[in-house]
Design an enzyme around this catalytic site. Structure first.
Site, PDB file in Angstrom:
ATOM      1  N   GLU A 109       0.880  -1.256   0.073  1.00 49.60           N
ATOM      2  CA  GLU A 109       0.038  -0.046   0.013  1.00 49.60           C
ATOM      3  C   GLU A 109       0.697   1.417  -0.024  1.00 49.60           C
ATOM      4  OE1 GLU A 109      -2.947  -0.054  -0.673  1.00 49.60           O
ATOM      5  OE2 GLU A 109      -3.448  -2.146  -0.549  1.00 49.60           O
ATOM      6  N   TYR A 127      -5.880   6.678   4.492  1.00 46.86           N
ATOM      7  CA  TYR A 127      -5.946   5.689   3.483  1.00 46.86           C
ATOM      8  C   TYR A 127      -5.144   4.455   3.623  1.00 46.86           C
ATOM      9  CZ  TYR A 127      -4.826   2.843  -0.788  1.00 46.86           C
ATOM     10  OH  TYR A 127      -4.671   1.930  -1.589  1.00 46.86           O
ATOM     11  N   ASP A 146      -9.078   6.647  -1.997  1.00 49.43           N
ATOM     12  CA  ASP A 146      -7.958   6.983  -2.732  1.00 49.43           C
ATOM     13  C   ASP A 146      -8.628   7.585  -4.205  1.00 49.43           C
ATOM     14  OD1 ASP A 146      -8.488   5.109  -4.355  1.00 49.43           O
ATOM     15  OD2 ASP A 146      -6.436   3.821  -4.154  1.00 49.43           O
TER      16      ASP A 146
HETATM   17  N1  ADE Z   1      -3.896   0.102  -5.425  1.00 49.92           N
HETATM   18  C1  ADE Z   1      -3.874   0.499  -4.177  1.00 49.92           C
HETATM   19  N2  ADE Z   1      -3.827  -0.603  -3.222  1.00 49.92           N
HETATM   20  C2  ADE Z   1      -4.299  -1.600  -3.987  1.00 49.92           C
HETATM   21  C3  ADE Z   1      -4.772  -2.935  -3.834  1.00 49.92           C
HETATM   22  N3  ADE Z   1      -4.479  -3.380  -2.565  1.00 49.92           N
HETATM   23  N4  ADE Z   1      -5.021  -3.620  -5.004  1.00 49.92           N
HETATM   24  C4  ADE Z   1      -5.184  -3.040  -5.958  1.00 49.92           C
HETATM   25  N5  ADE Z   1      -4.774  -1.833  -6.151  1.00 49.92           N
HETATM   26  C5  ADE Z   1      -4.403  -1.182  -5.367  1.00 49.92           C
END
Ligand code: ADE
Length: 363
Positions: free
Chosen positions: A44, A127, A145
């Site tokens: 993340e 987030y 997000d």
């Molecule tokens: N973008 C940010 N985190 C994500 C996730 N866990 N799966 C897919 N896209 C993402």
């Protein structure tokens, strides 16, 4: 506040459909291999401001070398930065490292399970906390997000700037209301996935969208207008002149320069001697070399310039090459082979400056 546009039974069918779609079509991404909070957390953090395709090789390499929070906490920061080198926004790596140390020192090596404790860790905002806690521990926290905001705004046909605090709060409330759905981590990732592969910014693929029948923007023919284009801050033009000083053995000198520009551009990593310039880049760089490194009278050859965009700055890099008999030995400097700069953590701006050498006519 936008009136809730789905009745409770409609919301249930919508959620059921989106989750079914996610389970059937979700991409096989490496952070989905298990629910280890460390793996989810690293992913993340890397995915903030960076596209999935760019993250993948870095993620694999990072986890191979630092497979758990204990190995990250005990790694030297230089190694963490080297593994991050090229991904940009290096404060993410510094904070990840500091947070890992805190988890090992004060939390028995375990990623916290509550929102309040998670938010105390450096570099973790709403987030990241919601993403990690929902995916790793099933905590029902809705993520918001850019991708999720776009999906929610289209579903509601929300007009105007999504980043305006009032609208962003409204979107965060919707994300939170809708996460009451099992399991919350899958729900959050289903919304992200929809935003990344179907409900894309420019040309959304509504014809294959699993939830178009619940989408107001689709019904009203407004998908191209929502979200409203972001009003960009005027980008400030900045010129940075940098010196590649080369000795006879093909070595160069890198410095750690606490000057104002380096925070953003060189991210406090090793860099070529450089200075922000205005009218006469060559003379200003010469002066900089004299005052910071004690180098007098160098013959600076201009190399091809390069553009570099960092957030709202519009940067022109002006690289110069100079042959030099003896590179100075000073604190906070490194002398190393030009072929081998990646031995130490460097940012993309430094890579671009070095690349100007190969783009230049014979020198
Ligand atoms: N973008 C940010 N985190 C994500 C996730 N866990 N799966 C897919 N896209 C993402």
């Amino acid at each position: 506040m936008t009136a809730p546009f789905l009745s409770p039974p409609q919301l249930k069918s919508f959620q059921k459909r989106l989750l079914e779609w996610f389970r059937a079509y979700k991409r096989d991404l490496p952070w989905r291999a298990n629910r280890d909070p460390y793996r989810v957390w690293v992913a993340e953090v890397m995915l903030q401001q960076t596209r999935i395709a760019a993250v993948l090789p870095y993620y694999e390499r990072f986890l191979k070398r630092l497979p758990d929070v204990a190995s990250l906490a005990s790694a030297p920061i230089a190694e963490v930065l080297k593994l991050w080198s090229g991904l940009g926004y290096y404060s993410r790596a510094r904070n990840l490292h500091r947070a890992a140390k805190e988890i090992v020192a004060h939390r028995n090596g375990k990623f916290p399970r509550t929102l309040d404790e998670t938010l105390e860790l450096p570099g973790i905002g709403a987030y990241t906390a919601a993403a990690v806690l929902s995916i790793a521990y099933d905590v029902p926290l809705g993520v918001l997000d850019g991708n999720v905001a776009r999906v929610l705004a289209r579903l509601h046909a929300m007009r105007g700037q999504l980043r305006e605090p009032r609208r962003w709060r409204e979107l965060a409330n919707i994300a939170q209301e809708w996460v009451a759905c099992d399991p919350p981590g899958d729900w959050n990732q289903a919304l992200m996935e929809l935003g990344e592969v179907i409900c894309t910014p420019q040309i959304p693929r509504c014809e294959i969208c699993p939830v178009s029948k619940w989408c107001r923007a689709y019904k009203l023919g407004l998908t191209a207008k929502i979200p409203a284009p972001r009003v960009k801050r005027a980008s400030k033009p900045v010129k940075i002149a940098a010196a590649i000083l080369r000795d006879r053995r093909g070595r160069t000198i890198l410095v750690k320069d606490p000057g104002a520009h380096d925070q953003v551009l060189f991210s406090r990593m090793w860099q070529f001697p450089a200075v922000e310039v205005a009218r006469d880049p060559r003379a200003e760089l010469e002066k900089h070399l004299r005052t910071t490194l004690g180098i007098a009278s160098v013959d600076l050859q201009e190399l091809p310039s390069a553009r570099h965009g960092v957030t709202f700055r519009n940067i022109t890099l002006l690289p110069f090459l100079a042959h030099i008999g003896q590179l100075p030995k000073l604190p906070r400097t490194r002398i190393l082979s030009l072929e081998n700069l990646s031995q130490v953590p460097i940012s993309n701006a430094t890579r671009k400056i070095a690349a100007a050498l190969s783009r230049a006519p014979a020198h």
